[in-house]
Scaffold this motif. Sequence first.
Motif, PDB file in Angstrom:
ATOM      1  N   LEU A  20       0.827  -1.202   0.000  1.00  7.51           N
ATOM      2  CA  LEU A  20       0.000   0.000   0.000  1.00  7.51           C
ATOM      3  C   LEU A  20       0.863   1.254   0.000  1.00  7.51           C
ATOM      4  CD1 LEU A  20      -2.700  -1.206   2.518  1.00  7.51           C
ATOM      5  CD2 LEU A  20      -2.760  -1.280   0.023  1.00  7.51           C
ATOM      6  N   ASP A  21       0.294   2.335  -0.555  1.00  5.28           N
ATOM      7  CA  ASP A  21       1.048   3.578  -0.721  1.00  5.28           C
ATOM      8  C   ASP A  21       1.635   4.103   0.584  1.00  5.28           C
ATOM      9  OD1 ASP A  21      -1.404   4.424   0.364  1.00  5.28           O
ATOM     10  OD2 ASP A  21      -1.846   5.845  -1.250  1.00  5.28           O
ATOM     11  N   PHE A  22       0.885   4.064   1.691  1.00  6.57           N
ATOM     12  CA  PHE A  22       1.397   4.629   2.940  1.00  6.57           C
ATOM     13  C   PHE A  22       2.525   3.787   3.539  1.00  6.57           C
ATOM     14  CE2 PHE A  22      -2.436   2.244   4.000  1.00  6.57           C
ATOM     15  CZ  PHE A  22      -2.031   1.428   5.054  1.00  6.57           C
ATOM     16  N   ASP A  23       2.488   2.467   3.319  1.00  9.44           N
ATOM     17  CA  ASP A  23       3.601   1.627   3.762  1.00  9.44           C
ATOM     18  C   ASP A  23       4.851   1.908   2.927  1.00  9.44           C
ATOM     19  OD1 ASP A  23       2.392   0.229   5.870  1.00  9.44           O
ATOM     20  OD2 ASP A  23       1.563  -1.295   4.523  1.00  9.44           O
ATOM     21  N   LEU A  24       4.658   2.050   1.632  1.00 13.61           N
ATOM     22  CA  LEU A  24       5.784   2.365   0.748  1.00 13.61           C
ATOM     23  C   LEU A  24       6.382   3.725   1.097  1.00 13.61           C
ATOM     24  CD1 LEU A  24       4.266   1.052  -2.574  1.00 13.61           C
ATOM     25  CD2 LEU A  24       6.301   0.151  -1.427  1.00 13.61           C
ATOM     26  N   ALA A  25       5.526   4.708   1.348  1.00 15.93           N
ATOM     27  CA  ALA A  25       6.007   6.044   1.708  1.00 15.93           C
ATOM     28  C   ALA A  25       6.846   5.973   2.989  1.00 15.93           C
ATOM     29  CB  ALA A  25       4.825   6.988   1.889  1.00 15.93           C
ATOM     30  N   GLU A  26       6.392   5.167   3.939  1.00 15.50           N
ATOM     31  CA  GLU A  26       7.146   4.998   5.185  1.00 15.50           C
ATOM     32  C   GLU A  26       8.517   4.375   4.898  1.00 15.50           C
ATOM     33  OE1 GLU A  26       6.785   2.103   9.039  1.00 15.50           O
ATOM     34  OE2 GLU A  26       4.926   3.033   8.358  1.00 15.50           O
ATOM     35  N   LEU A  27       8.537   3.342   4.059  1.00 11.36           N
ATOM     36  CA  LEU A  27       9.807   2.691   3.729  1.00 11.36           C
ATOM     37  C   LEU A  27      10.746   3.643   2.986  1.00 11.36           C
ATOM     38  CD1 LEU A  27       8.505  -0.807   2.560  1.00 11.36           C
ATOM     39  CD2 LEU A  27       9.828  -0.327   4.624  1.00 11.36           C
ATOM     40  N   TYR A  28      10.182   4.439   2.054  1.00 11.11           N
ATOM     41  CA  TYR A  28      10.995   5.366   1.266  1.00 11.11           C
ATOM     42  C   TYR A  28      11.325   6.641   2.044  1.00 11.11           C
ATOM     43  CZ  TYR A  28       9.857   2.591  -2.896  1.00 11.11           C
ATOM     44  OH  TYR A  28       9.725   1.581  -3.813  1.00 11.11           O
ATOM     45  N   ASP A  29      10.699   6.774   3.210  1.00  9.79           N
ATOM     46  CA  ASP A  29      10.914   7.935   4.076  1.00  9.79           C
ATOM     47  C   ASP A  29      10.457   9.229   3.398  1.00  9.79           C
ATOM     48  OD1 ASP A  29      11.617   8.998   6.537  1.00  9.79           O
ATOM     49  OD2 ASP A  29      13.688   9.426   5.930  1.00  9.79           O
ATOM     50  N   VAL A  30       9.262   9.155   2.790  1.00 13.34           N
ATOM     51  CA  VAL A  30       8.621  10.336   2.196  1.00 13.34           C
ATOM     52  C   VAL A  30       7.166  10.349   2.655  1.00 13.34           C
ATOM     53  CG1 VAL A  30      10.104  10.365   0.146  1.00 13.34           C
ATOM     54  CG2 VAL A  30       7.934   9.151   0.065  1.00 13.34           C
ATOM     55  N   GLU A  31       6.512  11.471   2.462  1.00 18.79           N
ATOM     56  CA  GLU A  31       5.088  11.538   2.780  1.00 18.79           C
ATOM     57  C   GLU A  31       4.301  10.784   1.712  1.00 18.79           C
ATOM     58  OE1 GLU A  31       3.524  15.479   3.598  1.00 18.79           O
ATOM     59  OE2 GLU A  31       5.543  16.119   4.184  1.00 18.79           O
ATOM     60  N   THR A  32       3.172  10.210   2.107  1.00 21.02           N
ATOM     61  CA  THR A  32       2.334   9.464   1.168  1.00 21.02           C
ATOM     62  C   THR A  32       1.913  10.341  -0.002  1.00 21.02           C
ATOM     63  OG1 THR A  32       1.524   8.133   3.006  1.00 21.02           O
ATOM     64  CG2 THR A  32       0.273   8.020   0.970  1.00 21.02           C
ATOM     65  N   ARG A  33       1.558  11.597   0.290  1.00 14.98           N
ATOM     66  CA  ARG A  33       1.108  12.493  -0.785  1.00 14.98           C
ATOM     67  C   ARG A  33       2.226  12.747  -1.800  1.00 14.98           C
ATOM     68  NH1 ARG A  33       2.718  17.648  -0.462  1.00 14.98           N
ATOM     69  NH2 ARG A  33       3.707  18.308   1.466  1.00 14.98           N
ATOM     70  N   ILE A  34       3.477  12.781  -1.334  1.00 14.88           N
ATOM     71  CA  ILE A  34       4.618  12.995  -2.242  1.00 14.88           C
ATOM     72  C   ILE A  34       4.780  11.775  -3.155  1.00 14.88           C
ATOM     73  CG2 ILE A  34       7.127  13.350  -2.370  1.00 14.88           C
ATOM     74  CD1 ILE A  34       5.628  15.774  -1.248  1.00 14.88           C
ATOM     75  N   LEU A  35       4.674  10.587  -2.560  1.00 13.61           N
ATOM     76  CA  LEU A  35       4.763   9.347  -3.349  1.00 13.61           C
ATOM     77  C   LEU A  35       3.663   9.320  -4.407  1.00 13.61           C
ATOM     78  CD1 LEU A  35       6.056   6.248  -3.275  1.00 13.61           C
ATOM     79  CD2 LEU A  35       3.762   5.805  -2.432  1.00 13.61           C
ATOM     80  N   ASN A  36       2.431   9.617  -3.983  1.00 16.24           N
ATOM     81  CA  ASN A  36       1.298   9.586  -4.909  1.00 16.24           C
ATOM     82  C   ASN A  36       1.403  10.660  -5.993  1.00 16.24           C
ATOM     83  OD1 ASN A  36       0.154   7.345  -3.747  1.00 16.24           O
ATOM     84  ND2 ASN A  36      -1.122   8.529  -2.350  1.00 16.24           N
ATOM     85  N   GLN A  37       1.978  11.832  -5.665  1.00 10.10           N
ATOM     86  CA  GLN A  37       2.187  12.871  -6.678  1.00 10.10           C
ATOM     87  C   GLN A  37       3.167  12.393  -7.751  1.00 10.10           C
ATOM     88  OE1 GLN A  37       3.504  16.290  -4.474  1.00 10.10           O
ATOM     89  NE2 GLN A  37       1.414  17.001  -4.022  1.00 10.10           N
ATOM     90  N   ALA A  38       4.226  11.722  -7.315  1.00 10.52           N
ATOM     91  CA  ALA A  38       5.214  11.201  -8.269  1.00 10.52           C
ATOM     92  C   ALA A  38       4.559  10.169  -9.189  1.00 10.52           C
ATOM     93  CB  ALA A  38       6.395  10.587  -7.528  1.00 10.52           C
ATOM     94  N   VAL A  39       3.691   9.352  -8.613  1.00  8.45           N
ATOM     95  CA  VAL A  39       2.987   8.344  -9.410  1.00  8.45           C
ATOM     96  C   VAL A  39       2.050   9.040 -10.405  1.00  8.45           C
ATOM     97  CG1 VAL A  39       1.270   6.497  -9.308  1.00  8.45           C
ATOM     98  CG2 VAL A  39       3.169   6.515  -7.687  1.00  8.45           C
ATOM     99  N   LYS A  40       1.301  10.042  -9.951  1.00 10.08           N
ATOM    100  CA  LYS A  40       0.359  10.738 -10.836  1.00 10.08           C
ATOM    101  C   LYS A  40       1.076  11.455 -11.981  1.00 10.08           C
ATOM    102  CE  LYS A  40      -3.279  11.195  -7.456  1.00 10.08           C
ATOM    103  NZ  LYS A  40      -3.944  12.041  -6.484  1.00 10.08           N
ATOM    104  N   ARG A  41       2.281  11.963 -11.702  1.00 11.81           N
ATOM    105  CA  ARG A  41       3.053  12.612 -12.771  1.00 11.81           C
ATOM    106  C   ARG A  41       3.510  11.595 -13.823  1.00 11.81           C
ATOM    107  NH1 ARG A  41       5.302  15.780  -8.487  1.00 11.81           N
ATOM    108  NH2 ARG A  41       7.050  14.343  -8.344  1.00 11.81           N
ATOM    109  N   ASN A  42       3.534  10.329 -13.450  1.00  7.74           N
ATOM    110  CA  ASN A  42       3.987   9.261 -14.350  1.00  7.74           C
ATOM    111  C   ASN A  42       2.911   8.187 -14.502  1.00  7.74           C
ATOM    112  OD1 ASN A  42       7.081   9.793 -14.745  1.00  7.74           O
ATOM    113  ND2 ASN A  42       6.656  10.171 -12.575  1.00  7.74           N
ATOM    114  N   ILE A  43       1.658   8.600 -14.528  1.00  3.67           N
ATOM    115  CA  ILE A  43       0.532   7.665 -14.460  1.00  3.67           C
ATOM    116  C   ILE A  43       0.525   6.648 -15.604  1.00  3.67           C
ATOM    117  CG2 ILE A  43      -1.187   9.040 -15.711  1.00  3.67           C
ATOM    118  CD1 ILE A  43      -1.743   7.077 -12.427  1.00  3.67           C
TER     119      ILE A  43
END
Length: 170
Positions: A20-43
Motif C-alpha cells: 500500500l502507498d502509505f507503507d511504501l512512503a514509510e519505507l521510502y521515508d517520504v510523505e504518502t502524498r509525495i509518493l502519490n504525486q510522483a505516481v500521478k506525474r507518471n501515471i
Amino acid sequence: MNIQSIQNKIYFIRDQKVMLDFDLAELYDVETRILNQAVKRNIKRFPYDFMFQLSSSEWEVLKSQFVTSKIEKRGGTQKMPFAFTEQGLAMLSGILKSDKAINVNISIMRAFVVLREFALTNENLTSKLKEIETKYDKQFKDIYEAINYLIKKEKQGAEQQERKKIGYKK
C-alpha cells in the motif's frame, strides 16, 4: 532493510500480492502524498494491473487487520489507499531515484522473491501430499471397512448374549 518487516507490509488483495502507498512512503521515508504525486506525474507507467485504488469495503476489511497505532498514523485521510503490485513496485523504482529508494526497492524485490519461493515450496508439498493420499487411499479405505466390519460384528455378538434363551433348561 529487514526483509521480514517488508513481508509484513505485503497484503493479498484481489488475488494479488500488493503493498500500500502509505507503507511504501514509510519505507521510502517520504510523505504518502509525495509518493502519490510522483505516481500521478507518471501515471502512464501504472496501468490497472500495476496499481489500483482500494474500494471502501476492501479498506474496511484491511483496516480490521491493522494494529490501531498504524491507523492513527495515517491521520484518518479520506482517500482510499493505492495498492501496488510487484510490477508497479518495479515501475516505482524508475520514478523514485534517491539512494534510499533504490535500496528499499532492492529489499522489496528480495522480499517478493522469498514469498514466491515459499509459495512454490508450499505448492510442491501440497501436490506430494495429494499424491500420497491418492496412492494410499484404497488401502485406507480397506482398513476403515475392516474396522467397521469388526465393530458391527462386536455389536451383534453383544446383542445375541443379551437375548433370553427360549426352550427347555437341562
